[in-house]
Design a protein around this motif. Sequence first.
Motif, PDB file in Angstrom:
ATOM      1  N   ILE A  91     -10.695   4.342  -0.704  1.00 60.42           N
ATOM      2  CA  ILE A  91     -10.115   5.848  -0.206  1.00 60.42           C
ATOM      3  C   ILE A  91     -10.698   6.818  -0.889  1.00 60.42           C
ATOM      4  N   TRP A 100      -0.816   4.360  -0.840  1.00 60.52           N
ATOM      5  CA  TRP A 100      -2.003   4.995  -0.133  1.00 60.52           C
ATOM      6  C   TRP A 100      -1.622   6.077   0.859  1.00 60.52           C
ATOM      7  N   PRO A 119      -7.612   1.574  -3.015  1.00 65.37           N
ATOM      8  CA  PRO A 119      -7.713   3.161  -3.552  1.00 65.37           C
ATOM      9  C   PRO A 119      -9.003   3.567  -3.801  1.00 65.37           C
ATOM     10  N   CYS A 139       0.792  -1.238   0.113  1.00 68.07           N
ATOM     11  CA  CYS A 139      -0.138   0.125  -0.049  1.00 68.07           C
ATOM     12  C   CYS A 139       0.851   1.368  -0.042  1.00 68.07           C
TER      13      CYS A 139
END
Length: 386
Positions: free
Chosen positions: A98, A55, A95, A52
């Motif tokens: 998010i 992120w 993603p 990640c």
Amino acid sequence: MHDDEFRQAVRAWLTENVGAELRGAGGPGREHEAYRERLAFNRRLAAAGWTCLGWPVEHGGRGATLAQQVAFHEEYARAGAPARVGYLGEELLGPTLIAYGTPAQRRRFLPGIRAVEQLWCQGYSEPGAGSDLAAVATRARLVGDEWVIDGQKVWTSLAHVAHWCFLLARTESAGTGPRHSGLSYLLVPMRQPGITVRPIRQLTGTSEFNEVFFDGARTSRDMVVGEVGQGWRVAMGTLAFERGAATLGQQVGFQRELDRLVALARQTGVAGEPQLRDLLARAAVGLWALRAHTLRTMAEADQAGPGQGASAVKLLWSRWHQQLGEVAMRVRGASGTVARDAPYELDDWQRLFLFARADTIYGGSDEIQRGIIAERVLGLPRQARG
């Protein structure tokens, strides 16, 4: 950390942790290889902070720059590290949550994705809706506090090991509006009585793809990402994330395949044949052009958000890889048409040739990608669809 220091740190960790027994294991057409060992490696990768990367820090990532993400994927490929088991959650769903998910959804799912404790599959394609996702027929109806789902998905990668599925389902009729209206993006647990997973055996003899049948499967009311009926926008966002920095690592893998093929051509004495020499040279130039175009597309997306350049990248790499498989068969000659052992044991070049047949289909077929470019980039009239 400076980008060069970041690359050195990635390289050092991989050198220390990638053992010979896992080098090169897994990947398209070979997801069955050393699955448990690759899962354990992916979790060690997570524990060391190497998942990640892109992120945001507040969501458990490293907030790595685009250059750092590219460096990681390039070094990962160069080290021959095994194909990651948690790819779909890390690169696609994470993603997406998010960008479009609720705070509660992020709290619930992002930690498990980051730690590779929760594995995901993608429920998009259907028997009557392959790359044309607007034709999705799987339905979900709200019954009390749950969505009840009926329908079928196909070509679902790794559904047989996934804990959850992110899928598109029709929650309301499109009516007279666009065909993609009325779709919702749902998160559905896979381990329940209403779901049946059946493997699809491929030309390579492996079965990483699956059919998934939903017969009254359920998920809670709050497992909709984005607004109900607006799943198309979320799904398109997921597809844009799919073609991110990992594409550069994929191209490093392509370069290694090409280098091995050139070495084989020299070893067998066919490298001097004018036609084969020309094909190998074209493959090298094509890969350099692909890398340059991908870097430009990613830089533009980093500044302005995902655009339609990813469709061109998909067209370029899938066609290039398919052609490499064809060149490999030319290099192998007649011996390349015979499996080594009964019933069907393939070598690397045979597997490349056969599995690459799917490269121009999965992840969005060539026809669909050309349609996207024609309509959304060139401004041509929308293609009529039955």
